[in-house]
Design a protein around this motif. Structure first.
Motif: not given
Ligand code: P6P
Length: 342
Positions: A139-158, A289-296
Motif C-alpha cells: 500500500r502507498c502511505p495515505d498522505d503520499v501522492t508521489a512516492p519516493g524510494d523511502e515509501h517502498f521500504l516496508q517490511p514483507g509482512n505489509t 516468502a509471502f507466497i511460501i508462508e501462505q502455502a504453510g
C-alpha cells in the motif's frame, strides 16, 4: 469440475471482501503483462530477443552491475508500459531501475506500490531453461501522492499481494492475496490463466535441498555444518538421505518447492557478505516468502523471519532460506546454535 479463471477468482475474492476492485484490476494488469512476456520468451531465437542488451562489446548493465539480457529490458518495458496508465498504482520499482518511479502526472494514480523483478534467472534464457517474473504489491502511505524510494521500504509482512510467473513448459502464475497460495496455468487457446491448484500446501518435511554447492567453501560455519549433515544422509545426524536440485533460476527452484516441498537456500558467503547476500529482499525474497508462508512453509534469513526484516534500501540483498517449514527451522537452528556459541 471446470477450472475457474483468474478473473473469476479475483472477483470472488472481491465479493468476499478480501480485496478491492483496484487491487483486483492491478493483478489483472500484471497478469496480462506476464502473458505478453511469455509470448516474447516463447519466440526464442526467432524473436530476435536472445542475447545481451546493448551493443557488441558494450553490454548494457543494470544497477546490480549485471549484464542485461535483451529480454530483461523487454520484460521491464512491458511491465512499465502496462502499469503506467492502469490507474491503480502510485509508483513502481524494478530490479532493472536504479530508483522507483511515481506514476506520471498525466495518468490517474492509485493507492498501491508495485515492485518486480521482470525476468529472474535471465542468465538461463539463452540455454532455454525456465525463467520467471516476480512481483510484490504494497500500500502507498495515505498522505503520499508521489512516492519516493523511502515509501517502498516496508517490511514483507505489509504486502497485500505477491506472485510469480514461471515461463517453463507451461506458463504458470502463482499468487497470494493473503488468503492461501493458488496456482494458475495459462490456457494459450483462450489467453486466460486458469486455476489448476487452489490453496497449495507445502509439505512440512522434505528430503530435497536446493543450493549452489560450488559456493560451499565460502559459506559461514553454520551453513557448512548444516549441509555437511544433509550430505551424510542416513549415516549422519539427520537420519535420512537427501536429494539436491539447483536450477539457478529462483522462480523455477521455488516452483518445484511449491509443487512438492524442499528447501531453497542462497546463504551468506564471503563473496556476497559485504552486499548482505545475493538475492534481493524487496522483489525476490519478500514476495517468495509471502507466497511460501501462505502455502504453510517458512522463510528466513537464517536468523530472522524474512517478512519481519525492516528494509533499508530498495535493492537490499539478504540471505534466503525458504520452503518446507520443518527443514527451514532446522537450518535456522544451526545458525542459532552457532551464534549462541560465538
Ligand atoms: P548462482 C538468478 O541470477 C538469481 O538471481 C536467482 O534466480 C538464482 O536463484 C540465483 O541468482 C542463482 O545464483 O550464483 O547460482 O548463479
Amino acid at each position: 469440475m471446470k477450472p475457474i479463471s483468474l478473473t473469476r477468482y479475483l472477483i470472488e475474492e472481491q465479493h468476499a471482501g478480501r480485496i478491492n476492485a483496484d487491487l483486483r484490476l492491478l493483478i489483472e494488469v500484471v497478469a496480462r503483462a506476464c502473458k505478453t512476456i511469455s509470448i516474447a520468451i516463447g519466440k526464442g531465437a526467432l524473436g530476435g530477443v536472445l542475447g545481451d542488451a546493448g551493443s557488441p562489446g558494450a553490454a548494457s548493465m543494470n544497477i546490480q552491475g549485471e549484464a542485461q539480457k535483451k529480454l530483461d529490458v523487454l520484460s521491464n518495458d512491458i511491465l512499465l508500459e502496462a502499469n503506467a496508465w492502469g490507474g491503480h498504482l502510485a509508483g513502481l520499482a524494478s530490479e532493472e531501475m536504479d530508483h522507483s518511479q511515481p506514476i506520471p502526472d498525466a495518468f490517474q494514480r492509485g493507492n498501491y506500490l508495485l515492485l518486480f523483478d521482470p525476468l529472474d534467472g535471465s542468465s538461463n534464457i539463452d540455454v532455454n531453461i525456465s525463467v520467471g517474473t516476480i512481483f510484490s504489491v504494497l500500500r502507498c502511505p495515505d498522505d503520499v501522492t508521489a512516492p519516493g524510494d523511502e515509501h517502498f521500504l516496508q517490511p514483507g509482512n505489509t504486502q497485500v499481494c505477491a506472485g510469480y510467473t514461471t515461463y517453463g513448459p507451461s506458463t504458470m502464475l502463482v499468487l497470494t492475496v493473503g488468503h492461501g497460495t493458488h496456482v494458475f496455468t495459462l490456457d494459450r487457446e483462450i489467453g486466460s490463466f486458469m486455476m489448476t491448484r487452489r490453496d497449495v500446501q507445502v509439505p512440512a518435511e522434505t528430503k530435497e535441498f536446493a543450493v549452489n554447492m560450488s559456493n560451499q567453501r565460502f559459506w559461514e560455519a553454520p551453513m557448512q555444518r548444516y549441509v555437511d549433515d544433509l550430505l551424510q544422509g542416513k549415516q549422519g545426524p539427520r537420519g535420512k538421505d537427501f536429494n539436491m536440485r539447483w536450477v539457478a533460476s529462483m522462480v523455477a527452484d521455488v516452483h518445484r518447492i511449491i509443487t512438492r516441498g524442499g528447501i531453497f537456500s542462497y546463504p551468506l558467503d564471503s563473496k556476497c557478505r559485504d552486499k548482505g547476500g545475493k538475492l534481493r529482499l524487496m522483489y525476490e525474497a519478500n514476495p517468495m516468502a509471502f507466497i511460501i508462508e501462505q502455502a504453510g512453509g517458512a522463510a528466513s534469513t537464517g536468523r530472522q523471519r524474512m517478512l519481519d526484516v525492516q528494509p533499508t534500501g530498495l535493492h537490499q540483498r539478504v540471505p534466503v532460506f525458504l520452503g518446507s517449514r520443518d527443514e527451514v527451522e532446522q537450518a535456522v537452528r544451526y545458525h542459532r546454535e552457532h551464534d549462541a556459541e560465538s
